[in-house]
Design a protein around this motif. Structure first.
Motif, PDB file in Angstrom:
ATOM      1  N   GLY A 192      -9.658  36.456   1.560  1.00 12.05           N
ATOM      2  CA  GLY A 192     -10.546  37.556   1.915  1.00 12.05           C
ATOM      3  C   GLY A 192     -11.592  37.864   0.870  1.00 12.05           C
ATOM      4  O   GLY A 192     -12.269  38.884   0.946  1.00 12.05           O
ATOM      5  N   GLU A 193     -11.763  36.993  -0.122  1.00 16.66           N
ATOM      6  CA  GLU A 193     -12.739  37.215  -1.179  1.00 16.66           C
ATOM      7  C   GLU A 193     -14.060  36.540  -0.804  1.00 16.66           C
ATOM      8  O   GLU A 193     -14.367  35.453  -1.253  1.00 16.66           O
ATOM      9  N   PHE A 194     -14.816  37.193   0.060  1.00 17.85           N
ATOM     10  CA  PHE A 194     -16.104  36.660   0.462  1.00 17.85           C
ATOM     11  C   PHE A 194     -17.088  37.817   0.612  1.00 17.85           C
ATOM     12  O   PHE A 194     -16.709  38.973   0.588  1.00 17.85           O
ATOM     13  N   SER A 195     -18.357  37.475   0.754  1.00 17.45           N
ATOM     14  CA  SER A 195     -19.412  38.474   0.821  1.00 17.45           C
ATOM     15  C   SER A 195     -20.172  38.339   2.132  1.00 17.45           C
ATOM     16  O   SER A 195     -20.120  37.308   2.786  1.00 17.45           O
ATOM     17  N   LEU A 196     -20.949  39.358   2.429  1.00 19.31           N
ATOM     18  CA  LEU A 196     -21.789  39.355   3.624  1.00 19.31           C
ATOM     19  C   LEU A 196     -23.211  39.003   3.264  1.00 19.31           C
ATOM     20  O   LEU A 196     -23.607  39.024   2.107  1.00 19.31           O
ATOM     21  N   LEU A 197     -23.993  38.725   4.272  1.00 17.62           N
ATOM     22  CA  LEU A 197     -25.377  38.283   4.099  1.00 17.62           C
ATOM     23  C   LEU A 197     -26.213  39.272   3.303  1.00 17.62           C
ATOM     24  O   LEU A 197     -27.087  38.890   2.549  1.00 17.62           O
ATOM     25  N   THR A 198     -25.964  40.544   3.421  1.00 16.15           N
ATOM     26  CA  THR A 198     -26.784  41.568   2.766  1.00 16.15           C
ATOM     27  C   THR A 198     -26.749  41.490   1.255  1.00 16.15           C
ATOM     28  O   THR A 198     -27.643  41.993   0.592  1.00 16.15           O
ATOM     29  N   GLU A 199     -25.743  40.828   0.678  1.00 15.17           N
ATOM     30  CA  GLU A 199     -25.632  40.772  -0.775  1.00 15.17           C
ATOM     31  C   GLU A 199     -26.497  39.680  -1.408  1.00 15.17           C
ATOM     32  O   GLU A 199     -26.509  39.552  -2.610  1.00 15.17           O
ATOM     33  N   MET A 234     -20.639  28.007  19.133  1.00 13.62           N
ATOM     34  CA  MET A 234     -21.553  29.093  18.798  1.00 13.62           C
ATOM     35  C   MET A 234     -21.040  29.829  17.558  1.00 13.62           C
ATOM     36  O   MET A 234     -19.885  30.219  17.488  1.00 13.62           O
ATOM     37  N   ILE A 235     -21.901  30.003  16.583  1.00 16.84           N
ATOM     38  CA  ILE A 235     -21.537  30.674  15.341  1.00 16.84           C
ATOM     39  C   ILE A 235     -21.514  32.185  15.582  1.00 16.84           C
ATOM     40  O   ILE A 235     -22.503  32.772  16.008  1.00 16.84           O
ATOM     41  N   LYS A 236     -20.383  32.803  15.283  1.00 23.77           N
ATOM     42  CA  LYS A 236     -20.239  34.250  15.466  1.00 23.77           C
ATOM     43  C   LYS A 236     -20.153  34.995  14.144  1.00 23.77           C
ATOM     44  O   LYS A 236     -20.377  36.186  14.089  1.00 23.77           O
ATOM     45  N   GLU A 237     -19.785  34.288  13.086  1.00 23.23           N
ATOM     46  CA  GLU A 237     -19.609  34.939  11.786  1.00 23.23           C
ATOM     47  C   GLU A 237     -20.143  34.026  10.692  1.00 23.23           C
ATOM     48  O   GLU A 237     -19.963  32.816  10.737  1.00 23.23           O
ATOM     49  N   ILE A 238     -20.812  34.623   9.706  1.00 21.18           N
ATOM     50  CA  ILE A 238     -21.325  33.889   8.546  1.00 21.18           C
ATOM     51  C   ILE A 238     -20.761  34.561   7.306  1.00 21.18           C
ATOM     52  O   ILE A 238     -20.884  35.769   7.140  1.00 21.18           O
ATOM     53  N   ARG A 239     -20.112  33.749   6.449  1.00 16.50           N
ATOM     54  CA  ARG A 239     -19.505  34.281   5.225  1.00 16.50           C
ATOM     55  C   ARG A 239     -20.045  33.524   4.020  1.00 16.50           C
ATOM     56  O   ARG A 239     -20.475  32.385   4.136  1.00 16.50           O
ATOM     57  N   PHE A 240     -19.968  34.172   2.857  1.00 15.86           N
ATOM     58  CA  PHE A 240     -20.449  33.585   1.604  1.00 15.86           C
ATOM     59  C   PHE A 240     -19.385  33.757   0.530  1.00 15.86           C
ATOM     60  O   PHE A 240     -18.885  34.866   0.339  1.00 15.86           O
ATOM     61  N   SER A 241     -19.072  32.677  -0.159  1.00 13.46           N
ATOM     62  CA  SER A 241     -18.127  32.795  -1.270  1.00 13.46           C
ATOM     63  C   SER A 241     -18.804  33.522  -2.421  1.00 13.46           C
ATOM     64  O   SER A 241     -20.036  33.564  -2.524  1.00 13.46           O
ATOM     65  N   LYS A 242     -17.995  34.076  -3.305  1.00 20.46           N
ATOM     66  CA  LYS A 242     -18.546  34.747  -4.484  1.00 20.46           C
ATOM     67  C   LYS A 242     -19.283  33.752  -5.374  1.00 20.46           C
ATOM     68  O   LYS A 242     -20.288  34.087  -5.992  1.00 20.46           O
ATOM     69  N   ASP A 243     -18.798  32.511  -5.425  1.00 22.23           N
ATOM     70  CA  ASP A 243     -19.484  31.479  -6.210  1.00 22.23           C
ATOM     71  C   ASP A 243     -20.855  31.160  -5.619  1.00 22.23           C
ATOM     72  O   ASP A 243     -21.799  30.890  -6.347  1.00 22.23           O
ATOM     73  N   PHE A 244     -20.948  31.184  -4.303  1.00 25.95           N
ATOM     74  CA  PHE A 244     -22.239  30.956  -3.654  1.00 25.95           C
ATOM     75  C   PHE A 244     -23.218  32.055  -4.042  1.00 25.95           C
ATOM     76  O   PHE A 244     -24.355  31.779  -4.432  1.00 25.95           O
ATOM     77  N   ILE A 245     -22.789  33.298  -3.942  1.00 30.73           N
ATOM     78  CA  ILE A 245     -23.650  34.442  -4.274  1.00 30.73           C
ATOM     79  C   ILE A 245     -24.122  34.346  -5.719  1.00 30.73           C
ATOM     80  O   ILE A 245     -25.303  34.515  -6.025  1.00 30.73           O
ATOM     81  N   ARG A 246     -23.198  34.042  -6.616  1.00 31.86           N
ATOM     82  CA  ARG A 246     -23.522  33.940  -8.052  1.00 31.86           C
ATOM     83  C   ARG A 246     -24.548  32.826  -8.304  1.00 31.86           C
ATOM     84  O   ARG A 246     -25.551  33.030  -8.995  1.00 31.86           O
ATOM     85  N   SER A 247     -24.315  31.653  -7.727  1.00 33.01           N
ATOM     86  CA  SER A 247     -25.229  30.537  -7.964  1.00 33.01           C
ATOM     87  C   SER A 247     -26.568  30.752  -7.253  1.00 33.01           C
ATOM     88  O   SER A 247     -27.615  30.344  -7.758  1.00 33.01           O
ATOM     89  N   PHE A 248     -26.552  31.418  -6.088  1.00 30.40           N
ATOM     90  CA  PHE A 248     -27.790  31.730  -5.377  1.00 30.40           C
ATOM     91  C   PHE A 248     -28.674  32.630  -6.236  1.00 30.40           C
ATOM     92  O   PHE A 248     -29.879  32.377  -6.381  1.00 30.40           O
ATOM     93  N   LYS A 249     -28.093  33.663  -6.810  1.00 29.54           N
ATOM     94  CA  LYS A 249     -28.870  34.593  -7.653  1.00 29.54           C
ATOM     95  C   LYS A 249     -29.436  33.887  -8.878  1.00 29.54           C
ATOM     96  O   LYS A 249     -30.566  34.151  -9.290  1.00 29.54           O
ATOM     97  N   ARG A 250     -28.664  32.985  -9.468  1.00 28.27           N
ATOM     98  CA  ARG A 250     -29.134  32.241 -10.633  1.00 28.27           C
ATOM     99  C   ARG A 250     -30.299  31.325 -10.253  1.00 28.27           C
ATOM    100  O   ARG A 250     -31.319  31.282 -10.941  1.00 28.27           O
TER     101      ARG A 250
END
Length: 119
Positions: A110-117, A1-17
């Motif tokens: 510890g360099e990761f982001s949350l879903l809200t970003e 069961m998934i309890k936590e979801i994390r996003f790398s900074k590279d993921f956030i950057r490429s997602f926005k692009r």
């Protein structure tokens, strides 16, 4: 069961692009996220708990095979789902292992982001 979801900074950057190119990406990603929470072992296994998963970019109109790819990783305990990178298949064929290792090191420090970003 998934309890936590994390996003790398590279993921956030490429997602926005990619979101600028494909307006359907936020909705497409939400669908894929729900699917991955239900079954995190989708896609092709890479190494070290990483997987490459197809994602359909609806606004691209090419289906999953012509759409994009998500690189995800499950922790050893299989309770944390980490999104490492997202890319358009037409921009890049594969992601180098060295690049993925660097992203994992960032997340382990510890360099990761949350879903809200992602909005």
């Amino acid at each position: 069961m998934i309890k936590e979801i994390r996003f790398s900074k590279d993921f956030i950057r490429s997602f926005k692009r990619l979101k600028k190119r494909y307006r359907s990406l936020p909705d497409d990603f939400k669908q894929q996220l729900l699917s991955l929470v239900d079954n995190p072992l989708q896609g092709d296994e890479l190494y070290d708990g990483m997987r490459k998963v197809r994602i359909n970019f609806t606004s691209k109109r090419k289906g999953k095979r012509g759409g994009g790819r998500l690189i995800i990783r499950l922790t050893i305990s299989d309770t944390c789902l980490s999104f490492l990178y997202i890319y358009d298949k037409s921009d890049m064929g594969n992601v180098a292992e060295k690049f993925l290792d660097e992203i994992i090191l960032e997340m382990d420090r510890g360099e990761f982001s949350l879903l809200t970003e992602l909005s």
